[in-house]
Design a protein around this motif. Structure first.
Motif, PDB file in Angstrom:
ATOM      1  N   GLY A 342       0.817  -1.182   0.096  1.00 25.11           N
ATOM      2  CA  GLY A 342       0.108   0.059   0.076  1.00 25.11           C
ATOM      3  C   GLY A 342       0.778   1.371   0.053  1.00 25.11           C
ATOM      4  O   GLY A 342       0.597   2.121  -0.715  1.00 25.11           O
ATOM      5  N   ILE A 343       1.792   1.170   0.893  1.00 24.21           N
ATOM      6  CA  ILE A 343       2.814   2.379   0.762  1.00 24.21           C
ATOM      7  C   ILE A 343       3.577   2.542  -0.655  1.00 24.21           C
ATOM      8  O   ILE A 343       3.742   3.715  -1.084  1.00 24.21           O
ATOM      9  N   ILE A 344       3.948   1.244  -1.169  1.00 27.25           N
ATOM     10  CA  ILE A 344       4.779   1.495  -2.523  1.00 27.25           C
ATOM     11  C   ILE A 344       3.577   2.012  -3.458  1.00 27.25           C
ATOM     12  O   ILE A 344       4.190   3.027  -4.240  1.00 27.25           O
ATOM     13  N   ALA A 345       2.477   1.553  -3.400  1.00 28.69           N
ATOM     14  CA  ALA A 345       1.411   2.180  -4.446  1.00 28.69           C
ATOM     15  C   ALA A 345       1.171   3.543  -4.226  1.00 28.69           C
ATOM     16  O   ALA A 345       1.289   4.374  -5.219  1.00 28.69           O
ATOM     17  N   ARG A 346       1.253   4.054  -2.934  1.00 21.90           N
ATOM     18  CA  ARG A 346       1.095   5.576  -2.495  1.00 21.90           C
ATOM     19  C   ARG A 346       2.241   6.330  -3.130  1.00 21.90           C
ATOM     20  O   ARG A 346       2.132   7.506  -3.511  1.00 21.90           O
ATOM     21  N   MET A 347       3.265   5.810  -3.104  1.00 20.84           N
ATOM     22  CA  MET A 347       4.450   6.541  -3.284  1.00 20.84           C
ATOM     23  C   MET A 347       4.705   6.498  -5.065  1.00 20.84           C
ATOM     24  O   MET A 347       5.689   7.053  -5.433  1.00 20.84           O
ATOM     25  N   GLY A 348       3.936   5.851  -5.725  1.00 23.14           N
ATOM     26  CA  GLY A 348       3.944   5.805  -7.135  1.00 23.14           C
ATOM     27  C   GLY A 348       4.792   4.739  -7.728  1.00 23.14           C
ATOM     28  O   GLY A 348       5.193   4.873  -8.896  1.00 23.14           O
ATOM     29  N   ALA A 349       5.261   3.848  -7.086  1.00 23.17           N
ATOM     30  CA  ALA A 349       6.059   2.816  -7.784  1.00 23.17           C
ATOM     31  C   ALA A 349       5.272   1.671  -8.055  1.00 23.17           C
ATOM     32  O   ALA A 349       4.124   1.306  -7.471  1.00 23.17           O
ATOM     33  N   ASN A 350       5.717   0.699  -9.122  1.00 26.76           N
ATOM     34  CA  ASN A 350       4.946  -0.236  -9.559  1.00 26.76           C
ATOM     35  C   ASN A 350       5.438  -1.584  -9.184  1.00 26.76           C
ATOM     36  O   ASN A 350       6.693  -1.841  -9.328  1.00 26.76           O
ATOM     37  N   VAL A 351       4.750  -2.494  -8.590  1.00 28.00           N
ATOM     38  CA  VAL A 351       5.528  -3.826  -8.158  1.00 28.00           C
ATOM     39  C   VAL A 351       5.428  -4.819  -9.218  1.00 28.00           C
ATOM     40  O   VAL A 351       4.342  -5.035  -9.802  1.00 28.00           O
ATOM     41  N   ILE A 352       6.662  -5.385  -9.550  1.00 23.16           N
ATOM     42  CA  ILE A 352       6.661  -6.421 -10.429  1.00 23.16           C
ATOM     43  C   ILE A 352       6.729  -7.679  -9.975  1.00 23.16           C
ATOM     44  O   ILE A 352       6.123  -8.515 -10.491  1.00 23.16           O
ATOM     45  N   VAL A 371      10.358  -7.373  -2.491  1.00 25.97           N
ATOM     46  CA  VAL A 371       9.499  -6.800  -3.470  1.00 25.97           C
ATOM     47  C   VAL A 371      10.353  -6.159  -4.857  1.00 25.97           C
ATOM     48  O   VAL A 371      11.115  -4.948  -4.500  1.00 25.97           O
ATOM     49  N   VAL A 372      10.154  -6.625  -6.010  1.00 29.03           N
ATOM     50  CA  VAL A 372      10.764  -5.901  -7.039  1.00 29.03           C
ATOM     51  C   VAL A 372       9.877  -4.928  -7.615  1.00 29.03           C
ATOM     52  O   VAL A 372       8.731  -5.171  -8.028  1.00 29.03           O
ATOM     53  N   MET A 373      10.384  -3.768  -7.882  1.00 26.93           N
ATOM     54  CA  MET A 373       9.601  -2.508  -8.282  1.00 26.93           C
ATOM     55  C   MET A 373      10.059  -1.881  -9.650  1.00 26.93           C
ATOM     56  O   MET A 373      11.380  -1.777  -9.660  1.00 26.93           O
ATOM     57  N   GLU A 374       9.252  -1.026 -10.183  1.00 28.00           N
ATOM     58  CA  GLU A 374       9.664  -0.375 -11.115  1.00 28.00           C
ATOM     59  C   GLU A 374       9.495   1.180 -10.403  1.00 28.00           C
ATOM     60  O   GLU A 374       8.498   1.523 -10.008  1.00 28.00           O
ATOM     61  N   THR A 375      10.657   2.065 -10.540  1.00 28.64           N
ATOM     62  CA  THR A 375      10.756   3.265 -10.025  1.00 28.64           C
ATOM     63  C   THR A 375      11.249   4.161 -10.938  1.00 28.64           C
ATOM     64  O   THR A 375      11.711   3.842 -11.935  1.00 28.64           O
ATOM     65  N   ARG A 376      11.073   5.485 -10.575  1.00 29.09           N
ATOM     66  CA  ARG A 376      11.617   6.848 -11.196  1.00 29.09           C
ATOM     67  C   ARG A 376      13.024   6.779 -11.496  1.00 29.09           C
ATOM     68  O   ARG A 376      13.668   7.330 -12.601  1.00 29.09           O
ATOM     69  N   HIS A 378      16.859   6.843  -8.298  1.00 27.65           N
ATOM     70  CA  HIS A 378      17.440   6.620  -7.102  1.00 27.65           C
ATOM     71  C   HIS A 378      16.675   7.486  -6.069  1.00 27.65           C
ATOM     72  O   HIS A 378      16.555   7.167  -4.776  1.00 27.65           O
ATOM     73  N   GLU A 379      16.473   8.567  -6.241  1.00 33.05           N
ATOM     74  CA  GLU A 379      15.893   9.632  -5.088  1.00 33.05           C
ATOM     75  C   GLU A 379      14.335   9.115  -4.962  1.00 33.05           C
ATOM     76  O   GLU A 379      14.008   9.012  -3.759  1.00 33.05           O
ATOM     77  N   HIS A 380      13.677   8.495  -6.021  1.00 31.17           N
ATOM     78  CA  HIS A 380      12.318   7.986  -5.777  1.00 31.17           C
ATOM     79  C   HIS A 380      12.464   6.882  -4.786  1.00 31.17           C
ATOM     80  O   HIS A 380      11.552   6.359  -3.764  1.00 31.17           O
ATOM     81  N   ARG A 385      11.737   4.134   0.504  1.00 32.69           N
ATOM     82  CA  ARG A 385      12.447   3.607   1.947  1.00 32.69           C
ATOM     83  C   ARG A 385      12.179   4.411   3.114  1.00 32.69           C
ATOM     84  O   ARG A 385      11.780   3.743   4.077  1.00 32.69           O
ATOM     85  N   GLN A 386      12.277   5.621   3.257  1.00 33.22           N
ATOM     86  CA  GLN A 386      12.026   6.461   4.052  1.00 33.22           C
ATOM     87  C   GLN A 386      10.778   6.509   4.616  1.00 33.22           C
ATOM     88  O   GLN A 386      10.424   6.539   5.781  1.00 33.22           O
ATOM     89  N   GLU A 387       9.790   6.303   3.665  1.00 33.75           N
ATOM     90  CA  GLU A 387       8.437   6.276   4.014  1.00 33.75           C
ATOM     91  C   GLU A 387       8.268   5.080   4.948  1.00 33.75           C
ATOM     92  O   GLU A 387       7.423   4.829   5.829  1.00 33.75           O
ATOM     93  N   LEU A 388       8.667   4.088   4.411  1.00 33.35           N
ATOM     94  CA  LEU A 388       8.362   2.787   5.029  1.00 33.35           C
ATOM     95  C   LEU A 388       8.923   2.610   6.564  1.00 33.35           C
ATOM     96  O   LEU A 388       8.231   2.195   7.473  1.00 33.35           O
ATOM     97  N   ILE A 389      10.214   3.218   6.474  1.00 28.29           N
ATOM     98  CA  ILE A 389      10.795   3.465   7.784  1.00 28.29           C
ATOM     99  C   ILE A 389       9.990   4.193   8.859  1.00 28.29           C
ATOM    100  O   ILE A 389       9.627   3.872   9.945  1.00 28.29           O
ATOM    101  N   ARG A 390       9.424   5.299   8.234  1.00 31.55           N
ATOM    102  CA  ARG A 390       8.658   6.238   9.113  1.00 31.55           C
ATOM    103  C   ARG A 390       7.465   5.497   9.551  1.00 31.55           C
ATOM    104  O   ARG A 390       6.902   5.648  10.528  1.00 31.55           O
TER     105      ARG A 390
END
Length: 397
Positions: A342-352, A371-376, A378-380, A385-390
């Motif tokens: 849910g966090i990954i989706a909210r942050m705009g990444a796509n789960v592969i 989880v293997v993700m499509e991302t934008r 390194h900053e993304h 990662r930081q959102e998951l930690i938070r």
């Protein structure tokens, strides 16, 4: 001797044979400079090699033509020799390393050559070709250490100055050194102020080592995805010419090469092989001084095996932060997977893909989630990662 007149003669001979490859403006390669591409990957046979091979064959005597020609190659020179020989109506036998991409082997046969596969790398194929030359009386067409071959490659240098007269820097792939020898000789003879830099794969730095130590050196082994420039030892002629006319040689890693290949596909819709993309990698990663300058990157070839291409693209995606494998340690209870995805989706990444593993966790009530993700970029990735930690998750990587 290599002369400017010989390069001009080669240009005349090749005029009716080769395809003219116009420069392509590619400002996104490095925003701090004006980058142009010389797309020799669009050349006949998919590489610049046809230039030197055809010109060399065109200069043979009738007696030499009657005996046929032999060559060794990682693939591109093979196709150039095959085409040149067929167009001149003579027989050609090509020795290729057994590990050469299947696409290059089949293309060589398609252009009319007989193929002899040799166990090992380019240098092993070279020794076999010399043996067969003595046995059968063929004329050997060297892939780089021959002045007529070098003159044929040098015609690119003439074209670059014609197409972009105020060019500041030319970046050229280097394997055995035939291409950069011809290009550097032509450019320095006409415009000495233009800088010419060579690029090798970090896993095959034979010319760099030789120039650095001021003597021809042979590598014990080579290892790179850029098979077209995986050469253990530079030539005698090419070493001398590079030592005199080339302004510097740098190396790029396989990850940097993969990124350059991916960038050429996405931004320019061009398919380059590893050897062809090293010049672009050098410009992208500022391996040579290009800031504020007009730069031409010579994309020397596009004959990459499709099976390798998919792996290279994946490597390029990882290097640029477009793909990432996230590992999180979780408590083994309902709802944890939903929370992470849910966090990954909210942050705009796509789960592969998702892999859930209980056995690897130190905590008997815990588990690991990959989880293997499509991302934008390194900053993304870092924001995810930081959102998951938070949110209280234990991010391993």
């Amino acid at each position: 001797m290599l002369t400017l007149d010989k390069i001009y003669q080669a240009s005349y001979v090749l005029k009716e044979v080769i395809r003219h490859t116009d420069l392509i403006y590619a400002p996104q390669i490095n925003p701090d400079s004006q980058i142009y591409l010389k797309p020799e990957n669009l050349q006949l046979t998919g590489s610049f090699k046809v230039r030197g091979a055809y010109y060399k064959i065109s200069q043979l005597t009738d007696e030499e033509k009657a005996h046929g020609v032999i060559a060794c190659s990682a693939g591109n020179h093979a196709q150039g020799v095959a085409l040149g020989a067929t167009k001149n109506g003579i027989k050609s036998l090509i020795c290729l390393p057994a590990g050469a991409p299947i696409s290059k082997v089949e293309a060589t046969k398609k252009y009319g050559a007989e193929v002899c596969l040799v166990e090992g790398v380019y240098d092993d194929a070279y020794q076999k070709a010399l043996q067969l030359k003595e046995e059968k009386g063929y004329t050997f067409v060297h892939p780089f250490d021959d002045e007529n071959v070098i003159a044929g490659q040098g015609t690119i240098g003439l074209e670059l100055l014609e197409e972009l007269p105020d060019v500041d820097v030319v970046i050229v792939p280097v394997g055995g050194g035939g291409l950069i020898s011809g290009v550097a000789f032509a450019i320095k003879s006409l415009k000495p102020n233009v800088k010419v830099y060579g690029v090798q794969a970090s896993g095959a730095p034979s010319m760099l080592n030789s120039i650095t130590n001021q003597k021809i050196e042979r590598l014990n082994s080579v290892s790179t995805i850029a098979d077209g420039i995986a050469v253990k030892e530079p030539g005698i002629h090419t070493y001398d010419i590079c030592n005199k006319y080339v302004d510097g040689i740098v190396t790029v890693t396989d990850d940097e090469i993969s990124t350059a290949i991916l960038t050429l596909i996405e931004q320019q819709k061009l398919i380059a092989e590893g050897a062809g993309a090293v010049s672009v990698a050098a410009a992208m990663f500022n391996k040579v001084p290009v800031k504020g300058k007009k730069v031409i990157c010579l994309v020397s070839g596009g004959n990459i095996d499709v099976t390798i291409l998919s792996r290279v693209i994946n490597r390029g995606l990882l290097k640029t932060g477009r793909s990432y494998t996230l590992t999180v340690e979780l408590a083994d209870r309902p709802g944890q997977l939903v929370g992470v995805t849910g966090i990954i989706a909210r942050m705009g990444a796509n789960v592969i893909s998702v892999h859930h593993e209980r056995a690897g966790s130190k905590d008997i009530t815990g588990c690991y989630l990959q989880v293997v993700m499509e991302t934008r970029n390194h900053e993304h990735i870092e924001k995810i990662r930081q959102e998951l930690i938070r949110e209280g998750y234990h991010v391993i990587s």
